[in-house]
Design a protein around this motif. Structure first.
Motif, mmCIF file in Angstrom:
data_model
loop_
_atom_site.group_PDB
_atom_site.id
_atom_site.type_symbol
_atom_site.label_atom_id
_atom_site.label_comp_id
_atom_site.label_asym_id
_atom_site.label_seq_id
_atom_site.Cartn_x
_atom_site.Cartn_y
_atom_site.Cartn_z
ATOM 1 N N THR A 179 0.864 -1.170 0.000
ATOM 2 C CA THR A 179 0.000 0.000 0.000
ATOM 3 C C THR A 179 0.898 1.216 0.000
ATOM 4 O O THR A 179 1.639 1.449 0.946
ATOM 5 C CB THR A 179 -0.892 0.031 1.254
ATOM 6 N N TRP A 180 0.889 1.989 -1.049
ATOM 7 C CA TRP A 180 1.758 3.155 -1.230
ATOM 8 C C TRP A 180 3.230 2.755 -1.140
ATOM 9 O O TRP A 180 3.966 3.230 -0.282
ATOM 10 C CB TRP A 180 1.421 4.265 -0.234
ATOM 11 N N PRO A 181 3.682 1.897 -2.041
ATOM 12 C CA PRO A 181 5.086 1.487 -2.027
ATOM 13 C C PRO A 181 6.012 2.535 -2.658
ATOM 14 O O PRO A 181 5.631 3.223 -3.607
ATOM 15 C CB PRO A 181 5.083 0.214 -2.880
ATOM 16 N N ILE A 182 7.208 2.630 -2.115
ATOM 17 C CA ILE A 182 8.275 3.415 -2.731
ATOM 18 C C ILE A 182 9.073 2.430 -3.582
ATOM 19 O O ILE A 182 9.608 1.444 -3.077
ATOM 20 C CB ILE A 182 9.185 4.070 -1.686
ATOM 21 N N CYS A 183 9.122 2.695 -4.870
ATOM 22 C CA CYS A 183 9.798 1.821 -5.823
ATOM 23 C C CYS A 183 11.103 2.468 -6.286
ATOM 24 O O CYS A 183 11.291 3.677 -6.140
ATOM 25 C CB CYS A 183 8.887 1.560 -7.021
ATOM 26 N N TYR A 184 11.972 1.655 -6.868
ATOM 27 C CA TYR A 184 13.310 2.093 -7.260
ATOM 28 C C TYR A 184 13.535 1.823 -8.740
ATOM 29 O O TYR A 184 13.160 0.761 -9.249
ATOM 30 C CB TYR A 184 14.324 1.319 -6.423
ATOM 31 N N ALA A 185 14.132 2.799 -9.432
ATOM 32 C CA ALA A 185 14.470 2.642 -10.851
ATOM 33 C C ALA A 185 15.832 3.276 -11.118
ATOM 34 O O ALA A 185 16.283 4.137 -10.355
ATOM 35 C CB ALA A 185 13.402 3.303 -11.721
ATOM 36 N N VAL A 186 16.485 2.835 -12.191
ATOM 37 C CA VAL A 186 17.797 3.363 -12.560
ATOM 38 C C VAL A 186 17.825 3.670 -14.056
ATOM 39 O O VAL A 186 17.055 3.111 -14.832
ATOM 40 C CB VAL A 186 18.943 2.377 -12.209
ATOM 41 N N SER A 187 18.745 4.581 -14.433
ATOM 42 C CA SER A 187 18.867 4.973 -15.830
ATOM 43 C C SER A 187 20.289 5.416 -16.126
ATOM 44 O O SER A 187 20.934 6.056 -15.293
ATOM 45 C CB SER A 187 17.905 6.130 -16.131
ATOM 46 N N GLN A 188 20.759 5.092 -17.313
ATOM 47 C CA GLN A 188 22.066 5.561 -17.763
ATOM 48 C C GLN A 188 22.000 7.005 -18.260
ATOM 49 O O GLN A 188 22.978 7.735 -18.167
ATOM 50 C CB GLN A 188 22.609 4.658 -18.886
ATOM 51 N N ASP A 189 20.843 7.409 -18.811
ATOM 52 C CA ASP A 189 20.744 8.715 -19.446
ATOM 53 C C ASP A 189 19.658 9.625 -18.880
ATOM 54 O O ASP A 189 19.505 10.766 -19.321
ATOM 55 C CB ASP A 189 20.517 8.543 -20.951
ATOM 56 N N GLY A 190 18.872 9.152 -17.901
ATOM 57 C CA GLY A 190 17.789 9.947 -17.343
ATOM 58 C C GLY A 190 16.534 9.941 -18.200
ATOM 59 O O GLY A 190 15.548 10.582 -17.857
#
Length: 166
Positions: A53-64
């Protein structure tokens, strides 16, 4: 110059079942100079099958621009399936990486509307890697009602938070 929308806008969409029907950047994006990568903590709506419920998730990027959602979820899901959730029952995270912090277990810092303990209050959390979070404050640091942004003010040598009250 005027900003322009990227042709692939929106860059993050709720395409994973644990995110629910939304993936909101009521969160933070930083460029990690040590790892040479963009990191994002964003808000999902959640999904009962995963127990979030209302999770904080994580993502990554090489270029934004193009983002990956690595299945590194650091909290267990109700159904045991992999995900990218790093905190649950928490909203509107503001994350910084503090390279001046002498304790490596507190390298990353988050201030958010922490629903784990209370519906009323902004809480602080710390992490060694931006993935494994523990609550740092033992009570709310301010009343909560909306978005908050925190940062380290080098000139004044103190942490600053801008909060929005209804």
């Amino acid at each position: 110059h005027l900003g322009q929308k990227h042709p692939n806008n929106p860059l993050i969409v709720p395409d994973q079942p644990w995110e629910g029907s939304r993936a909101c950047l009521y969160g933070s994006v930083i460029y990690d100079e040590q790892e040479q990568i963009f990191k994002m903590w964003y808000l999902g709506e959640g999904n009962a099958a995963y127990g979030f419920t209302w999770p904080i998730c994580y993502a990554v990027s090489q270029d934004g621009i193009e983002w990956e959602k690595p299945l590194i979820g650091t909290i267990p899901s109700a159904n045991g399936l992999p995900h990218n959730v790093v905190v649950d029952k928490c909203m509107l995270p503001s994350v910084i990486k503090d390279m001046d912090e002498p304790d490596p277990n507190k390298r990353y810092k988050m201030i958010s509307d922490g629903k784990v303990y209370s519906d009323e209050g902004y809480w602080t959390m710390v992490s060694p890697d931006g993935l494994n979070w523990t609550y740092y404050s033992t009570s709310p640091i301010a009343p909560a009602s909306d978005v908050i942004t925190g940062y380290w003010d080098r000139q004044r040598q103190l942490y600053v938070a801008f909060l929005k009250m209804r």
